[in-house]
Enzyme design. Structure first.
Site, PDB file in Angstrom:
ATOM      1  N   GLU A  51       0.827  -1.226   0.043  1.00 22.77           N
ATOM      2  CA  GLU A  51      -0.008  -0.129   0.045  1.00 22.77           C
ATOM      3  C   GLU A  51       0.770   1.228  -0.023  1.00 22.77           C
ATOM      4  OE1 GLU A  51      -2.807   0.444   3.328  1.00 22.77           O
ATOM      5  OE2 GLU A  51      -3.563   2.353   2.459  1.00 22.77           O
ATOM      6  N   ARG A 276       5.245 -12.717  10.085  1.00 23.63           N
ATOM      7  CA  ARG A 276       5.846 -11.257   9.615  1.00 23.63           C
ATOM      8  C   ARG A 276       7.244 -11.286  10.360  1.00 23.63           C
ATOM      9  NH1 ARG A 276       3.831  -6.071   9.472  1.00 23.63           N
ATOM     10  NH2 ARG A 276       1.973  -6.739   8.751  1.00 23.63           N
ATOM     11  N   LYS A 286       4.141   1.121   9.580  1.00 25.10           N
ATOM     12  CA  LYS A 286       4.433   2.009   8.596  1.00 25.10           C
ATOM     13  C   LYS A 286       3.814   3.484   9.556  1.00 25.10           C
ATOM     14  CE  LYS A 286       2.950   0.043   4.911  1.00 25.10           C
ATOM     15  NZ  LYS A 286       2.446  -0.068   3.489  1.00 25.10           N
TER      16      LYS A 286
HETATM   17  P1  ATP Z   1       2.843  -2.205   8.075  1.00 22.67           P
HETATM   18  O1  ATP Z   1       2.221  -2.967   9.071  1.00 22.67           O
HETATM   19  O2  ATP Z   1       4.359  -2.124   8.429  1.00 22.67           O
HETATM   20  O3  ATP Z   1       2.048  -0.853   7.816  1.00 22.67           O
HETATM   21  P2  ATP Z   1       1.518  -3.426   5.875  1.00 22.67           P
HETATM   22  O4  ATP Z   1       1.322  -4.978   5.952  1.00 22.67           O
HETATM   23  O5  ATP Z   1       0.179  -2.556   6.082  1.00 22.67           O
HETATM   24  O6  ATP Z   1       2.703  -2.921   6.808  1.00 22.67           O
HETATM   25  P3  ATP Z   1       1.536  -3.328   3.185  1.00 22.67           P
HETATM   26  O7  ATP Z   1       2.077  -2.079   2.272  1.00 22.67           O
HETATM   27  O8  ATP Z   1       0.290  -3.518   2.923  1.00 22.67           O
HETATM   28  O9  ATP Z   1       2.246  -2.954   4.695  1.00 22.67           O
HETATM   29  O10 ATP Z   1       2.418  -4.661   3.199  1.00 22.67           O
HETATM   30  C1  ATP Z   1       2.782  -5.095   1.547  1.00 22.67           C
HETATM   31  C2  ATP Z   1       3.192  -6.573   1.707  1.00 22.67           C
HETATM   32  O11 ATP Z   1       4.190  -7.007   2.819  1.00 22.67           O
HETATM   33  C3  ATP Z   1       2.078  -7.456   2.355  1.00 22.67           C
HETATM   34  O12 ATP Z   1       1.966  -8.470   1.772  1.00 22.67           O
HETATM   35  C4  ATP Z   1       2.393  -7.726   3.562  1.00 22.67           C
HETATM   36  O13 ATP Z   1       1.988  -8.698   4.191  1.00 22.67           O
HETATM   37  C5  ATP Z   1       3.924  -7.457   3.684  1.00 22.67           C
HETATM   38  N1  ATP Z   1       4.509  -7.209   4.741  1.00 22.67           N
HETATM   39  C6  ATP Z   1       4.463  -6.142   5.762  1.00 22.67           C
HETATM   40  N2  ATP Z   1       5.070  -6.206   6.793  1.00 22.67           N
HETATM   41  C7  ATP Z   1       5.852  -7.280   6.724  1.00 22.67           C
HETATM   42  C8  ATP Z   1       6.580  -8.187   7.841  1.00 22.67           C
HETATM   43  N3  ATP Z   1       7.135  -7.074   8.860  1.00 22.67           N
HETATM   44  N4  ATP Z   1       7.215  -9.075   7.377  1.00 22.67           N
HETATM   45  C9  ATP Z   1       7.157  -9.693   6.225  1.00 22.67           C
HETATM   46  N5  ATP Z   1       5.901  -9.129   5.545  1.00 22.67           N
HETATM   47  C10 ATP Z   1       5.503  -8.122   5.524  1.00 22.67           C
HETATM   48 MG    MG Z   2      -1.558  -3.419   4.796  1.00 26.18          MG
END
Ligand code: ATP
Ligand code: MG
Length: 578
Positions: A51, A276, A286
Site C-alpha cells: 500500500e 511477519r 508504517k
Molecule cells: P505495516 O504493518 O508495516 O504498515 P502493511 O502490512 O500494512 O505494513 P503493506 O504495504 O500492506 O504494509 O504490505 C505489503 C506486503 O508486505 C504485504 O503482503 C504484507 O503482508 C507484507 N509485509 C508487511 N510487513 C511485513 C513484515 N514485517 N514481514 C513480512 N512481510 C510484511
Molecule cells: Mg497493509
C-alpha cells in the site's frame, strides 16, 4: 508448533547457521503439491502488493524476496501491485520510493506493474454483481451503529434493519452512492454473509465506503472506494495470481477472501499466510515509522537509523546482504522476533568481501617521527583488500607527522595494552615500526603530541631481523589528510521491544538519545578525495563506512554502516573524555 517452525525459529537465532535449506519451507511444499496435481496448469504466479502509504521497510523486503524469489525458482512470474484503495494516506512520493526500493533490491516485475485503482471499474461491476445475486446491500447505519451491531467475539451480531432492502433498491442506492448523491459516511455497501459467524470478518463486512477524496491516480473519478478485503482477492484473481502470500494477520480474513471469489465465480488464487518479520530495537509498522518522520525524531524516511530500505541503503547496506538475511531467517508459520545482530552479521559478511580497506582516524592525535627527514614524503604500497587480491594496491603518503587514533596511545597503560605507550614499539600499518620517546602536553596536562623514532629498516611494516611488535596502528599523514564528518549510529531504541511499551507510555519514550553521534575533524587518507556518494569502505579498525549524499567537494561525509565488532562502546568512551 510444527517441526518446520521450530527449525526456522532456532535458525533465526543463530548467526552461524547460514541459509536454512530454503526448499524446506512450507510454502514451497504447498507449491510443490500444486504442481504435482497440475493445479493452475502448473503456473506459479505471485505478487508483492504494497500500500503506497509509506516507505518500504526490512519486513517488506522479506515479503519481496519471498514472492519474487518463489517466482524465480519455479520459472513463474511476480507482479508488483499497488494496493491503493485508501487515498487519504497514499501518495505518489510513496509509489515512487517503493518502485525504487524493489528495483534496488534486485527484482524485476517486467511489464507487470499494476494498481488496484486501475480495477475500480471492474470492482464496481463485481459489487453490482453481488447486489444482483442478493449478496450485498446498502446500509444506512452510521459507523458507530455498525460497530455496535457487530457484536463481540463472544456474542453474535445483529442484522442491520436495512439488510433486507430489495435488489432494485440496493442497485439504485449503490449507483447514487457512486454518483456522489450522499454525504460521506452516510451509507456503505456491505456483503450479506452472516452476523452470527464466529469469525468477525464474516459479519456483513463493509465493501464500499463514500470518501469524496482525491486519489493520486484516479483523481476525482470516484467518491466511493472499495475496502481492502474486497479489492485484494479480486485483484489477485484478475491478475491470475496462483499463490497469494501474505502475513499471518490475514489468516482470519481468508474465509472472506474465499467467499468473494466463490460468490462471484471467478479464478480462485490460494491465500497462504506466513509470519511477519519483527526485529528487536526498532519499530516496523508504517504508522509508527511515519510518526518518527513527521514528528522529527529522524531526518526523514531515509534516515540511516530507520529500518526502511532507503534508510538501510543510505546506511550502507547492500541488496545482497538484505537478500541473504531474508533467506537466512526463513519462512515460518508463527511470529517471532529476529535479533538485529543477525542483520548486522549479514552486512559485515558481505562488506568484508567487497569493501576496500582505507585508513581514517576518527579521533586524531598527532604523532611526530623525530628522526624522519623534515620534507620527505614516501609513497608506500597498501593492499586494498586482503580478502581479495584482485582489488589491487594503492599508494599512501607517509611523512614526518601523522595522525593516530587518540585511543591508540596511553601514557600509563595497563599490563595488556599492546598499542603505543612511552618506550613501546608498534607498527604503523604499511609503513614503519615506531617507538615512543616523548609525550608533549599543554599546561593542563592534556596530551598534544606524541614523539617517536622510526626504524628505517622496517619499511612496509616488517622488520628484517624478525623483531615482532604486538600492536598495529592505522594512521594518516597530517599534511595529506582530508577532513571529514563521520556519523556514527546506534540502535534507534534503547529497549528490545519498543512496540510493547508500558501502559500510558508511547513507543517514542524509548528512543535512544545517543542513536546518532556526529564527529567532525576526522582525518582521511588522501585517496578518498572526491569520493562519490554511495561508495563503501572499511576504515581499518573502525568499521564499515559509506560516503553520504551530504558530502561536498571539500568535505566528505561518511556514515558508519556497522562496526567491525561492537566498537560502539569504545567510541562513546572517547567522546565522553574529549
Ligand atoms: P505495516 O504493518 O508495516 O504498515 P502493511 O502490512 O500494512 O505494513 P503493506 O504495504 O500492506 O504494509 O504490505 C505489503 C506486503 O508486505 C504485504 O503482503 C504484507 O503482508 C507484507 N509485509 C508487511 N510487513 C511485513 C513484515 N514485517 N514481514 C513480512 N512481510 C510484511
Ligand atoms: Mg497493509
Amino acid at each position: 508448533m510444527s517441526s518446520v517452525d521450530k527449525e526456522k525459529t532456532s535458525a533465526s537465532n543463530n548467526n552461524d547457521d547460514k541459509a536454512t535449506p530454503s526448499n524446506s519451507n512450507f510454502i514451497r511444499q504447498i507449491i510443490d503439491g500444486d504442481l504435482e496435481k497440475d493445479k493452475n496448469d502448473s503456473r506459479v504466479h505471485t505478487r508483492f502488493p504494497p500500500e503506497p502509504n509509506g516507505y518500504l521497510h526490512i519486513g517488506h523486503a522479506k515479503s519481496i524476496c519471498l514472492n519474487f524469489g518463489l517466482a524465480d525458482e519455479y520459472s513463474g512470474l511476480c507482479n508488483l501491485r499497488f494496493d491503493d484503495t485508501n487515498p487519504t494516506k497514499e501518495s505518489t512520493e510513496f509509489v515512487e520510493s517503493i518502485i525504487e526500493d524493489v528495483k534496488w533490491l534486485g527484482f524485476d516485475w517486467e511489464d507487470r506493474l499494476y494498481y488496484a485503482s486501475d480495477y475500480f471499474d471492474k470492482l464496481y461491476d463485481f459489487a453490482v454483481q453481488l447486489i444482483k445475486a442478493g449478496k450485498a446491500f446498502v446500509d444506512d447505519l452510521t459507523y458507530e451503529e455498525i460497530r455496535e451491531y457487530r457484536g463481540t467475539l463472544t456474542t453474535p451480531g445483529k442484522n442491520s434493519p436495512y439488510r433486507d432492502r430489495s435488489i432494485e433498491e440496493n442497485l439504485d442506492l449503490f449507483e447514487r452512492m457512486r454518483n456522489g448523491e450522499f454525504e460521506k459516511g452516510s451509507k456503505v455497501l456491505r456483503a450479506k454473509i452472516d452476523m452470527a459467524s464466529p469469525n468477525m470478518n464474516m459479519r456483513d463486512p463493509v465493501i464500499y465506503r463514500i470518501m469524496d477524496t482525491h486519489h493520486h491516480r484516479s483523481g476525482d473519478d470516484w467518491c466511493i472506494y472499495p475496502m481492502y478485503d474486497f479489492t485484494h482477492g479480486l485483484s489477485d484473481s484478475l491478475e491470475g495470481i496462483t499463490h497469494s502470500i501474505c502475513t499471518l494477520e490475514f489468516e482470519d480474513h481468508r474465509p472472506l477472501y474465499d467467499w468473494f471469489l466463490e460468490e462471484l465465480d471467478v479464478f480462485h488464487p490460494q491465500q497462504i499466510e506466513f509470519a511477519r518479520l519483527n526485529l528487536n530495537y526498532t519499530v516496523m509498522s508504517k504508522r509508527k515509522l511515519r510518526r518518527l518522520v513527521e514528528e522529527g525524531f529522524v531526518s526523514g524516511w531515509d534516515d540511516p537509523r530507520m529500518p526502511t530500505i532507503s534508510g538501510l541503503r543510505r546506511r550502507g547496506y547492500t541488496p545482497e546482504a538484505i537478500r541473504n538475511f531474508c533467506e537466512m531467517i526463513g519462512v515460518a508459520k508463527s511470529n517471532s522476533t529476529v535479533d538485529i545482530a543477525q542483520l548486522e552479521f549479514c552486512i559485515r559478511e558481505d562488506l568484508n568481501k567487497r569493501a576496500a580497506r582505507v585508513m581514517a582516524v576518527l579521533d586524531p592525535l598527532k604523532l611526530v617521527v623525530t628522526n624522519y627527514p623534515k620534507d620527505q614524503v614516501e609513497e608506500l604500497d597498501a593492499e586494498n583488500n586482503p580478502e581479495d587480491e584482485a582489488m589491487g594496491k594503492r599508494k599512501i603518503p607517509f611523512s614526518r607527522e601523522v595522525y593516530i587514533e587518540r585511543s591508540d596511545f596511553m601514557e600509563d597503560p595497563p599490563r595488556k595494552y599492546f598499542r603505543l605507550a612511552p618506550g613501546k614499539e608498534v607498527r604503523l600499518k604499511h609503513a614503519y615500526y615506531v617507538t615512543c620517546t616523548d609525550v608533549i602536553k599543554d599546561s593542563d596536562g592534556n596530551i598534544l603530541e606524541v614523539h617517536c623514532t622510526y626504524d628505517p629498516e622496517t619499511r612496509g611494516g616488517w622488520s628484517k631481523d624478525g623483531r615482532k611488535v604486538k600492536g598495529t596502528l592505522h594512521w594518516v599523514s597530517c599534511e595529506h589528510a582530508i577532513d571529514a564528518e563521520v556519523r556514527v549510529y546506534d540502535n534507534l531504541f534503547t529497549v528490545p521491544n519498543p512496540e510493547s511499551s508500558e501502559e500510558g507510555a508511547d513507543f517514542t519514550d524509548s528512543l535512544n538519545p545517543d542513536s546518532l553521534k556526529v564527529i567532525q575533524g576526522c582525518k582521511l587518507e588522501p585517496s578518498l578525495k572526491g569520493v562519490a556518494a554511495g561508495t563503501r569502505f572499511q576504515f581499518l579498525r573502525n568499521g564499515y563506512f559509506i560516503a553520504d549524499q551530504d558530502s561536498s567537494a571539500d568535505k566528505p561525509v561518511f556514515n558508519r554502516t556497522i562496526g567491525l565488532r561492537n566498537t560502539w562502546a569504545k567510541i562513546q568512551k572517547q567522546q565522553q573524555k574529549s
